[in-house]
Design an enzyme around this catalytic site. Structure first.
Site, PDB file in Angstrom:
ATOM      1  N   ARG A 195       0.774  -1.137  -0.039  1.00  0.00           N
ATOM      2  CA  ARG A 195      -0.079   0.146   0.017  1.00  0.00           C
ATOM      3  C   ARG A 195       1.043   1.183   0.009  1.00  0.00           C
ATOM      4  NH1 ARG A 195      -4.859   0.112   4.401  1.00  0.00           N
ATOM      5  NH2 ARG A 195      -5.298   1.815   3.054  1.00  0.00           N
ATOM      6  N   ASP A 229     -19.625   6.816   3.823  1.00  0.00           N
ATOM      7  CA  ASP A 229     -19.446   5.729   5.141  1.00  0.00           C
ATOM      8  C   ASP A 229     -20.659   6.292   6.190  1.00  0.00           C
ATOM      9  OD1 ASP A 229     -16.142   4.697   5.360  1.00  0.00           O
ATOM     10  OD2 ASP A 229     -16.658   6.416   4.397  1.00  0.00           O
ATOM     11  N   ARG A 273     -24.055   4.878   4.637  1.00  0.00           N
ATOM     12  CA  ARG A 273     -24.122   3.576   4.955  1.00  0.00           C
ATOM     13  C   ARG A 273     -24.536   3.248   6.229  1.00  0.00           C
ATOM     14  NH1 ARG A 273     -18.525   2.801   1.637  1.00  0.00           N
ATOM     15  NH2 ARG A 273     -19.352   2.021  -0.356  1.00  0.00           N
ATOM     16  N   HIS A 279     -10.978   7.594   6.625  1.00  0.00           N
ATOM     17  CA  HIS A 279     -11.853   6.613   5.468  1.00  0.00           C
ATOM     18  C   HIS A 279     -11.064   5.343   5.468  1.00  0.00           C
ATOM     19  CE1 HIS A 279     -14.400   5.455   2.417  1.00  0.00           C
ATOM     20  NE2 HIS A 279     -13.290   5.624   1.585  1.00  0.00           N
TER      21      HIS A 279
END
Length: 351
Positions: free
Chosen positions: A124, A184, A187, A211
């Site tokens: 990453r 988010d 949701r 996030h």
């Protein structure tokens, strides 16, 4: 005989409610001095996310001019033509596309969705380095051609890349915003509403922080139709398990992974989320959204400049203020841990 005008509610109360409700933004720049009656939005990156945002912006009549920018000329022209062919079914919007950033000149809002894809076996951190290099090619020309624009960063990891965009742009922090946990939180509201069989629009609930996996659910401030839910349950002596609450939060985190596993990418929900932010900014709606902002100094976050999602008021000047939402000591500690995680990664970027 004419009736005297009724003073505003704040005058009747005799208190500066707004002044105490929001924490001010330090060194904030004023709204753009532009007096044009047209609104121009530029979207950088025409992948699934960028095009979902473009389609939603068009159907919601948020722009007079929409410019698409991408490095792939054939796909870019194809996407532009596909949208233009829907002109008879949409509000009148001038749609253009270019591989050259000069096409974005005089934008009111620049939405960045471009990002490198992770290669098999790639770390990453290495992916992040590639995205930082990509932003070095994107942000400076956007700033050059639209010095009064607001930058809205959607590319992931959104918190770190919003920080990178802020550093590269030289803009005041109120004009660089990340899409953060706005989706988010949507949701989260949906899952709570589904759990309680109510309409999601009647649920007030926020996910803040990163996030990502270290996001923080603000259970202490959730309300349904104006009723604070946890204090209501406690007053009525209705038992609830903390594990149930944690499972709902985990489900929020896993939602995106599930969609990606099933269809390969997410697009529609983030499209609506970003269009929602664009509306609040460009129409000066002054609505509260959990978006990624310069969080240093809020809730005792220290250690360096870091962007995290906090409930913030958005309008024509970009970020107008951060709401002084009460959070528990546990929530504050989790938020600071979220900040620490991001700062450790940022320290390796050399931006």
């Amino acid at each position: 005989m004419s009736m005297p005008k009724t003073p505003s509610g704040s005058s009747l109360i005799g208190l500066d409610i707004a002044g105490s409700f929001f924490a001010p933004i330090q060194d904030a720049a004023p709204p753009s001095p532009t007096k044009r009656h047209t609104i121009k939005i530029s979207i950088i990156g025409t992948g699934n996310v960028g095009m979902a945002i473009a389609q939603t912006i068009l159907t919601q009549d948020l722009a007079d001019e929409l410019t698409l920018v991408d490095a792939l000329p054939d796909k870019l022209r194809g996407e532009m033509l596909d949208l233009q062919h829907a002109a008879a079914f949409l509000p009148r919007t001038t749609i253009s596309a270019s591989t050259d950033f000069s096409a974005t000149a005089a934008s009111d809002l620049c939405i960045v969705t471009a990002g490198a894809r992770q290669n098999p076996g790639e770390s990453r951190l290495n992916l992040l380095h590639r995205n930082v290099n990509l932003f070095r090619k994107i942000i400076p020309p956007l700033v050059e051609y639209s010095p009064d624009a607001i930058l809205l960063i959607v590319s992931n990891p959104v918190d770190i890349l919003t920080y990178v965009a802020w550093k590269l742009s030289g803009f005041p922090s109120n004009r660089v915003i990340g899409s953060g946990t706005n989706l988010d939180s949507s949701r989260f509201r949906f899952l709570i509403a589904d759990h309680l069989d109510v309409n999601a629009q009647d649920v007030q609930a926020y996910i803040i922080g990163e996030h990502g996996d270290s996001s923080v659910a603000l259970w202490s401030s959730i309300s349904i139709g104006g009723v604070p839910i946890l204090s209501f349950l406690e007053k009525r002596q209705i038992p609830y398990e903390k594990a149930t609450l944690e499972n709902i939060h985990k489900e929020v985190i896993n939602c995106a992974y599930e969609v990606i596993k099933l269809k390969g990418y997410t697009s529609w929900a983030i499209g609506y989320s970003v269009a929602n932010l664009a509306r609040s900014i460009l129409r000066d709606q002054r609505r509260i959204h959990p978006v990624s902002v310069l969080a240093k100094g809020f809730h005792d976050i220290d250690g360096g400049d870091v962007f995290l999602s906090l409930p913030a008021q958005l309008g024509r000047g970009g970020l107008l203020g951060v709401i002084n939402v009460p959070i528990t000591d546990e929530e504050a500690e989790r938020l600071r841990e979220s900040a620490k995680t991001i700062l450790e990664v940022q320290a390796q970027l050399g931006v």
